[in-house]
Design a protein around this motif. Sequence first.
Motif, PDB file in Angstrom:
ATOM      1  N   LYS A  98      -6.317  12.248  -2.638  1.00 26.27           N
ATOM      2  CA  LYS A  98      -5.929  11.209  -3.614  1.00 26.27           C
ATOM      3  C   LYS A  98      -4.815  10.337  -3.077  1.00 26.27           C
ATOM      4  O   LYS A  98      -4.849   9.116  -3.185  1.00 26.27           O
ATOM      5  N   LEU A  99      -3.794  10.983  -2.477  1.00 23.76           N
ATOM      6  CA  LEU A  99      -2.606  10.252  -2.020  1.00 23.76           C
ATOM      7  C   LEU A  99      -2.906   9.443  -0.762  1.00 23.76           C
ATOM      8  O   LEU A  99      -2.403   8.332  -0.583  1.00 23.76           O
ATOM      9  N   GLY A 100      -3.737  10.026   0.090  1.00 18.50           N
ATOM     10  CA  GLY A 100      -3.952   9.410   1.401  1.00 18.50           C
ATOM     11  C   GLY A 100      -3.220  10.220   2.462  1.00 18.50           C
ATOM     12  O   GLY A 100      -2.032  10.483   2.307  1.00 18.50           O
ATOM     13  N   LYS A 117      -0.093   8.618   4.185  1.00 20.46           N
ATOM     14  CA  LYS A 117       1.055   8.554   3.282  1.00 20.46           C
ATOM     15  C   LYS A 117       1.697   9.930   3.169  1.00 20.46           C
ATOM     16  O   LYS A 117       2.921  10.060   3.133  1.00 20.46           O
ATOM     17  N   PHE A 118       0.839  10.926   3.099  1.00 20.13           N
ATOM     18  CA  PHE A 118       1.345  12.297   2.991  1.00 20.13           C
ATOM     19  C   PHE A 118       2.162  12.662   4.222  1.00 20.13           C
ATOM     20  O   PHE A 118       3.280  13.193   4.120  1.00 20.13           O
ATOM     21  N   ILE A 119       1.618  12.380   5.389  1.00 17.23           N
ATOM     22  CA  ILE A 119       2.321  12.702   6.633  1.00 17.23           C
ATOM     23  C   ILE A 119       3.658  11.969   6.681  1.00 17.23           C
ATOM     24  O   ILE A 119       4.702  12.541   7.026  1.00 17.23           O
ATOM     25  N   ALA A 120       3.609  10.705   6.335  1.00 18.28           N
ATOM     26  CA  ALA A 120       4.849   9.911   6.376  1.00 18.28           C
ATOM     27  C   ALA A 120       5.884  10.495   5.418  1.00 18.28           C
ATOM     28  O   ALA A 120       7.075  10.589   5.744  1.00 18.28           O
ATOM     29  N   ALA A 121       5.421  10.904   4.234  1.00 14.51           N
ATOM     30  CA  ALA A 121       6.357  11.466   3.261  1.00 14.51           C
ATOM     31  C   ALA A 121       6.954  12.774   3.775  1.00 14.51           C
ATOM     32  O   ALA A 121       8.155  13.025   3.637  1.00 14.51           O
TER      33      ALA A 121
END
Lengths: 438, 389
Positions: free
Chosen positions: A32-34, A37-41
């Motif tokens: 859902k998040l991508g 984006k998850f890795i970056a977060a």
Amino acid sequence: MSSRSEQWLRTARVLRRAGFGTTGPEVDAVVKLGADKFIAACLAQPLNADPGVVQTPVPDLGPASAPVLTQTQLRTGEQDPVFREQIETLGQWWIMRLVAARNPLSEKLTWIWHDHFATSAEKVRNAPALVVQNETLRAKARGDFGVLLRSMIVDPAMIFWLDGQTNTIPVPNENFARELLERFGLGLDGGYREADVHEVARALTGFRLSTLERVSFDPAAHDSGIKSILGSTGNFGAAQLPQLIVARPESTTFIVRKLWRYFASDEAPSQAVIERISTAYGSRRNISAAVRAIFADEAFAAAEGTVINSPVEWLIGALRALKVPVYTAPAAQSILNALAALGQSPFYPPDVAGWPGGRAWLSTTAISVRARLAQYLADSADVSVIEETAAGDRVDAVGYLLGVGQFSTSTTHVLDASRKDPRKLVSLALTSPEYLTS
Amino acid sequence: MTTFSRRQFLVGTCAVAAGTAGTVAVTWSDLLRRAIETPFTADTPILVLVTLYGGNDGLNTVVPYTNDAYFAARPTLSYAPDEVLQLDEGLGLNPALQNLRTQWDRGELAIIRGVGYPEPSRSHVRSMDVWQSGSPDKPGQTGWIGRWLDSAEPGPASVLNIGPIAPLLARGNQATGACLDLAGELTGLRRALSVFGADEKTDTTAQSLVRAAFRADDEARSRLSNKIPYPTRDRWDTRIRGQLALVANAIRVGVPVRVYSVSLYGFDTHADQRDQHETLLAELDSALRAFLPAVQDYRVTVAAYSEFGRRVGENSSGGTDHGTAGPMFVIGRGVRGGLYGDEPTFTDGDLAVTTDFRDVYSTLLSGPLDTDPEQVLGKGRSAIPFLQS
């Protein structure tokens, strides 16, 4: 047989490689998040924003029993009971941290640097010093590689490990210098000459360990003469070494290749991949940027199943996916014993080159130990989600539970034969090739 | 304490090129079964390769105790003339090598001096790749024994490494030597059973597999028990003494293996070398002292080597750094004892290479391995007369 989409499968692999195993609901959330984006977060999250980190604070081990170990103590193989208790506590703590951390990538990177800058408690029998090194690796894991390298040059445990404190004029000890170039910074074909090893050894002279937790510098023991290192000339000391090393293009290639090996594939990356990741790594030697680029690269997705999972990846991954409770010292100690049987004990890499990885994990010992462990894990796990699924769908359910998502036809046959017994099904899935690789 | 051990080499050589075959893992039970099916006769020549990992300090192993430059370069590390076990030509053995001295007196120890290769590498991985592949120009693809395996006898059990991972030397293009994981034999299964303590439940499948393996093993052992001299499995350890004990037992029951590979780690003595080095040499010596008499009725040749020697001068940590040439030992009843190769001179702080290691290999290939060396090593090799014909 799988009902999982391509995107689900790719995301599951990102999660498995970015941390230690994964499980269905996690994959759903990141789909859902991508993934990017998850890795970056994960890469941006401060350590104390992770509840799992907060729940597993670094233990207070108390003082070491001897400030500095002499080589004599090492040789007689004396077992220092204070050290033994401390190193057990330290190992247990890290297991609990690996299981509890919500941010998979931070601990994975710490583990990776622990392997890269491998320092063994076999020689460094001072647990407080090892804690300092571990926390330094964690703190510096995601930023500028040159800064990480510098922190290890002056790390007390590292200095002791590589004889830095006895490296003096007139005849420097080349151990640290060689490993700095060959293992940590440039790699075997990193373009350094034997003369560079010698000159780096000169530059590293003068460090003293009054206690194993504190490094001091004695100018009288330091060779302050002019040195010629990697094509530059000056009266270099240890402080100048990181920049001299990381400025070399060979260093970038070396680190990029290593990060690819740790995260993406046991197989070497192509030149094109190296160039793409090197661009992201950039002149700031940014580890996070390189890691993010690796996960986003098309070659990463194409490398599905090309990593043989290490014992830590396999076992911690299973504990996390199956939510096996590891909150107490005895439970953590069982996990440490299991990892020892599989050949990978935290704080005990076999030598300065770290763990060999890849095929080396597939010894006959490991196979029988893993079978045994898989049973234990399945017995300790919460398998209600399997039990509540109709028998015909249970193979899929276990794939979802373990974040694998898709089994081969032959594995499916084997698993399906045990679909009436959820625990057996889980135990078999844990030893399947699909779970042993990622 | 070593800063460099086995796994480092195995990872260096584990970067396997396409086309090299994978290893076969065998157990002691497998070996016993093969000994029952197709045993070797007692006159089959057998080669035991001993790899000393880390870079053995040759200068303190075979000591030039009349050489003043040696004393000058090693103020704390050098051995005095009355400390060494004197041999010949001003050379003496390190005092820890008592048994090797006995082999020398029997005429069964050949010491080949100054062994190395042109433009030596001082990297553990690179140099060990060279030694194990027999190829200074293109190390790391296949091993010399692996290529022998390709060209000679069929069956991967003809080469056996005692250890869980096949070293480069055993890897050929088509075939790779087998591995016996001694740690697994000794502790893996037992440790697996005890790892979670008394309260664990036992699963019938895993337990029955374990029981079946032990049963097969017991059955084979009982058929051959009168031939297995020592020690009982419970007393083996995984270091070289245990490895050679297993090799001795295998030879004595006729396991059809022509080449065994064993190893000893820890020779990377950058600091406080003296005691550490002596301890390691004593370990090697004691392992051989137990091994050689046990196989004296068989045609066994032992060859020991390391990936480089160390520097002439000691460093300020009481140790030595990576060097170039070093001695090789070849031991056995078929050996013509003595000193071979020119005594290496000290050149720019290093020992000069006077013997190409491939010539030693060439002699072993045409000797106990009964093969044309050119198939394995290419042209241009000379024999060194350390074997009786």
